[in-house]
Design an enzyme around this catalytic site. Structure first.
Site, PDB file in Angstrom:
ATOM      1  N   GLY A 163      94.661  -3.374  11.958  1.00 54.76           N
ATOM      2  CA  GLY A 163      95.302  -1.769  12.074  1.00 54.76           C
ATOM      3  C   GLY A 163      94.751  -0.986  12.846  1.00 54.76           C
ATOM      4  N   TYR A 164      93.434  -0.789  13.202  1.00 58.39           N
ATOM      5  CA  TYR A 164      92.757  -0.139  14.205  1.00 58.39           C
ATOM      6  C   TYR A 164      93.572  -0.325  15.539  1.00 58.39           C
ATOM      7  CZ  TYR A 164      89.225   2.193  16.916  1.00 58.39           C
ATOM      8  OH  TYR A 164      88.535   2.904  18.028  1.00 58.39           O
ATOM      9  N   ALA A 165      93.490  -1.622  15.759  1.00 64.61           N
ATOM     10  CA  ALA A 165      94.185  -2.216  17.305  1.00 64.61           C
ATOM     11  C   ALA A 165      95.477  -1.740  17.317  1.00 64.61           C
ATOM     12  CB  ALA A 165      94.055  -3.737  17.391  1.00 64.61           C
ATOM     13  N   LYS A 168      95.433   2.246  17.895  1.00 59.72           N
ATOM     14  CA  LYS A 168      95.309   2.448  19.276  1.00 59.72           C
ATOM     15  C   LYS A 168      96.086   2.155  20.180  1.00 59.72           C
ATOM     16  CE  LYS A 168      91.429   4.713  17.951  1.00 59.72           C
ATOM     17  NZ  LYS A 168      91.402   6.224  18.059  1.00 59.72           N
TER      18      LYS A 168
END
Length: 259
Positions: A163-165, A168
């Site tokens: 999710g973070y990747a 971002k």
């Protein structure tokens, strides 16, 4: 140009800066850096204290004015309410530092919908909504600086943080998309690209002897970043020194992406 004129390029005196995620970590360091350069600060976080916070002490210690706002960046209604509060201020927002963020660590096959939705809401969707609302007013004035906090995972996939990747990577695209539309209208949109920084978000890595050492071994600078390492680059992107910089993703990563 004289030395004094060059110094003025980085002078933020008289500017009002909104820093999200300012209660700790990168946001705290960025808020202090902008204040040291002359900016007055509005600090926003979900748990921001009304008064007496560390960020307030650091900002006022540089002789700048300070205001605290709370907003839940996982909640669209809360983000829109924040935008309305900012629009009602007696001063326009000159600088928006989109730094609020969160992370969820789990293998992709075990990454829950709840974690995915929360990370995307905080790290991407809220960033667009707030930038749209504040950016609209910057366009009307013909001036403004918007700076996102991207990540080295805007360029790489990472491990156990899908999710973070994804968020971002989205920030990288959003930075360029807004810059394409707004560069000719007096608004600079750029992004900081932090490498591995010792913050709460990365605690699971730097407290793990094996994983922390593996990360360290890949950093040409030979150390993890401190939050304060981002302050100078933030001042640059918020100042007149970057007036011809649009859609840039500026790595502050100790050489990680060049490895």
């Amino acid at each position: 140009m004289t030395l004094t004129e060059y110094r003025r390029l980085f002078d933020l005196t008289g500017r009002l800066a909104v820093v999200t995620g300012a209660r700790r970590g990168l946001g705290l360091a960025i808020a202090e850096g902008l204040a040291a350069a002359g900016a007055d600060i509005i600090a926003v976080s979900a748990g921001m204290e009304p008064s007496g916070s560390e960020v307030e002490q650091r900002v006022t210690g540089h002789g700048r004015t300070f205001r605290a706002f709370r907003a839940d960046f996982a909640d669209r209604v809360s983000v829109l309410a924040l935008a309305s509060e900012l629009a009602a201020l007696e001063r326009p927002v000159d600088i928006l530092m989109n730094n609020a963020g969160t992370i969820a660590r789990a293998p992709a096959a075990e990454h829950t919908d709840t974690d995915w939705d929360r990370v995307l809401a905080v790290d991407l969707s809220s960033q667009f909504v707030l930038s749209r609302e504040i950016g609209r007013r910057m366009i009307e004035r013909g001036s403004g600086k918007i700076v996102f906090t991207a990540s080295v995972l805007s360029f790489q996939g990472g491990v156990t943080v899908p999710g973070y990747a994804a968020a971002k990577s989205g920030i990288a695209g959003l930075t360029r998309a807004l810059a394409n539309e707004w560069a000719g209208r007096g608004v600079n949109v750029n992004a900081l690209v932090p490498g591995y920084v010792t913050t709460d978000n990365t605690r699971a890595l730097w407290e793990d002897p094996d994983r922390g050492q593996a990360v360290l071994a890949r950093i040409p600078a030979g150390r993890w970043a401190k939050p304060e390492d981002l302050a100078g680059a933030a001042v640059f992107l918020a100042s007149a020194a970057s007036d011809y910089v649009h859609g840039a993703l500026l790595p502050v990563d100790g050489g990680w992406l060049g490895r």
